[in-house]
Motif scaffolding. Structure first.
Motif, PDB file in Angstrom:
ATOM      1  N   ASP A 187       5.221 -17.365  16.772  1.00 41.25           N
ATOM      2  CA  ASP A 187       3.948 -17.683  17.424  1.00 41.25           C
ATOM      3  C   ASP A 187       3.968 -19.161  17.792  1.00 41.25           C
ATOM      4  N   SER A 189       1.903 -20.972  19.286  1.00 41.45           N
ATOM      5  CA  SER A 189       0.652 -21.743  19.242  1.00 41.45           C
ATOM      6  C   SER A 189       0.646 -22.723  18.069  1.00 41.45           C
ATOM      7  N   PHE A 190       1.584 -22.543  17.123  1.00 42.02           N
ATOM      8  CA  PHE A 190       1.699 -23.447  15.976  1.00 42.02           C
ATOM      9  C   PHE A 190       2.876 -24.414  16.118  1.00 42.02           C
ATOM     10  N   ASP A 193       2.230 -28.116  15.241  1.00 40.28           N
ATOM     11  CA  ASP A 193       1.266 -28.408  14.177  1.00 40.28           C
ATOM     12  C   ASP A 193       1.891 -29.203  13.044  1.00 40.28           C
ATOM     13  N   GLY A 224      -7.610 -27.256  12.683  1.00 45.73           N
ATOM     14  CA  GLY A 224      -7.293 -26.194  13.630  1.00 45.73           C
ATOM     15  C   GLY A 224      -6.184 -25.285  13.130  1.00 45.73           C
ATOM     16  N   MET A 225      -5.176 -25.884  12.513  1.00 48.88           N
ATOM     17  CA  MET A 225      -4.073 -25.079  12.000  1.00 48.88           C
ATOM     18  C   MET A 225      -4.548 -24.158  10.886  1.00 48.88           C
ATOM     19  N   GLU A 227      -7.526 -22.921  10.356  1.00 47.03           N
ATOM     20  CA  GLU A 227      -8.356 -21.843  10.900  1.00 47.03           C
ATOM     21  C   GLU A 227      -7.500 -20.780  11.577  1.00 47.03           C
ATOM     22  N   ARG A 228      -6.519 -21.208  12.376  1.00 45.33           N
ATOM     23  CA  ARG A 228      -5.686 -20.250  13.105  1.00 45.33           C
ATOM     24  C   ARG A 228      -4.725 -19.517  12.179  1.00 45.33           C
ATOM     25  N   GLN A 231      -6.134 -16.653   9.856  1.00 42.14           N
ATOM     26  CA  GLN A 231      -6.403 -15.406  10.559  1.00 42.14           C
ATOM     27  C   GLN A 231      -5.147 -14.548  10.693  1.00 42.14           C
ATOM     28  N   LYS A 232      -3.975 -15.182  10.665  1.00 40.83           N
ATOM     29  CA  LYS A 232      -2.757 -14.467  11.041  1.00 40.83           C
ATOM     30  C   LYS A 232      -1.716 -14.331   9.949  1.00 40.83           C
TER      31      LYS A 232
END
Length: 334
Positions: A187, A189-190, A193, A224-225, A227-228, A231-232
């Protein structure tokens, strides 16, 4: 055609850092270090414990246990970290030389703490596609603990980082311990981070950076990391485990042993509970911390030494790494 695990090897530094020391450096109460972060102690590198060298020592143990001559190895795959003796250096070729694997060719692979799972999948594919490859050595070391600043609360989830080396010898058509199927997901999106913010081409290293302790792992967007990732992450752990099993024609009730990376104690317990596994069907690495991609090799070797694995068992190895990557591979033991 099958690919089997012939042997494993582990090298652990003798030097340790205890929960008491981590608590003193981080100003976090020791009971939190022990019971929430799940660290009693962890190995840390001494003067001689360089990254590639630890992989070489682990490989020597694996080769000896396999009862093979190094010259029979066809491929040497370095599965350690990029933080090693020298930058811009192909570590696998050094390992090949030191081990006497004179007939092998060598290369490095990297997927952070997901490297071992990825390398097992890759080694199996190489053997399936190339008739000349019969024996593959995976080996590497890890000491990213060097990049941890215990005064930085943003990297608290990495206070468990330790040091060590691991190795696996694989052979084509070996009669035991067959690799089944793997599942890997990433993923992006990380992807930025968790980084060392200086020392690359974006911000070359300066004396001021070193003086200000910036050449360390850091989290650029901690809120932000968190929180995201919340969830996953645990769902993705379960997803890759179940998909690896399904690809292998199996279900979660077939698992006899789960070789997991070190994570906080509650997450470890949650994964076991969701899969219907008992505590004794995994080993919580509270006395080792997180040695990156070496965790799965360590867990497997410890389970064999403690006789938690017997012939006929289904073993699943699972990992996660910053970036982010989740991976699992299933093995039919015996």
């Amino acid at each position: 055609m099958t690919v089997g695990i012939v042997s494993t090897g582990i090298y652990m530094p003798q030097r340790k850092m205890t929960a008491t020391e981590i608590a003193a450096r981080s100003m976090i109460p020791e009971h939190i270090i022990r019971h929430k972060l799940g660290i009693h102690e962890k190995p840390i590198p001494d003067e001689q414990d360089h990254t590639v060298q630890m992989g070489i020592w682990a490989a020597q143990e694996a080769i000896q246990k396999a009862g093979i001559e190094p010259k029979t190895i066809d491929v040497v795959m370095y599965i350690g970290e990029e933080h090693k003796e020298y930058p811009l250096w192909t570590a696998s070729i050094k390992m090949q030389e030191e081990l006497g694997a004179v007939n092998a060719w060598a290369f490095d692979v990297q997927l952070r703490c997901g490297t071992t799972i990825m390398a097992l999948k890759l080694a199996k594919s190489l053997m399936e596609s190339d008739d000349s490859i019969h024996t593959v050595l995976l080996a590497g070391g890890y000491r990213n603990v060097d990049f941890i600043d215990y005064r930085n609360p943003r990297t608290r989830f990495m206070y468990n980082l330790g040091a060590g080396g691991g190795a696996i010898v694989l052979q084509k058509n070996y009669s035991r311990n067959h690799l089944l199927e793997a599942d890997i997901m990433t993923d992006g999106s990380f992807s930025e981070d968790v980084v060392v913010p200086v020392g690359g081409t974006k911000k070359p290293l300066t004396p001021e950076d070193l003086a200000n302790n910036l050449y360390q792992l850091d989290v650029l967007d901690p809120v932000g990391m968190k929180e995201r990732l919340e969830q996953k992450s645990l769902n993705n752990f379960l997803k890759v485990i179940r998909t690896s099993l399904a690809k292998s024609g199996l279900r979660e009730e077939h698992i006899s042993y789960l070789a997991m990376l070190h994570m906080k104690r509650s997450a470890h317990a949650y994964i076991l509970s969701e899969l219907g596994l008992k505590e004794e069907q995994s080993i919580y690495l509270q006395d080792y911390g997180h040695i990156g991609q070496i965790d799965q090799i360590l867990s497997l070797q410890l389970a064999l030494e403690q006789k938690r694995i017997v012939d006929g068992d289904i073993i699943t190895l699972v990992s996660a790494g910053i970036g982010y990557v989740w991976g699992a591979i299933t093995i039919r033991w015996g």
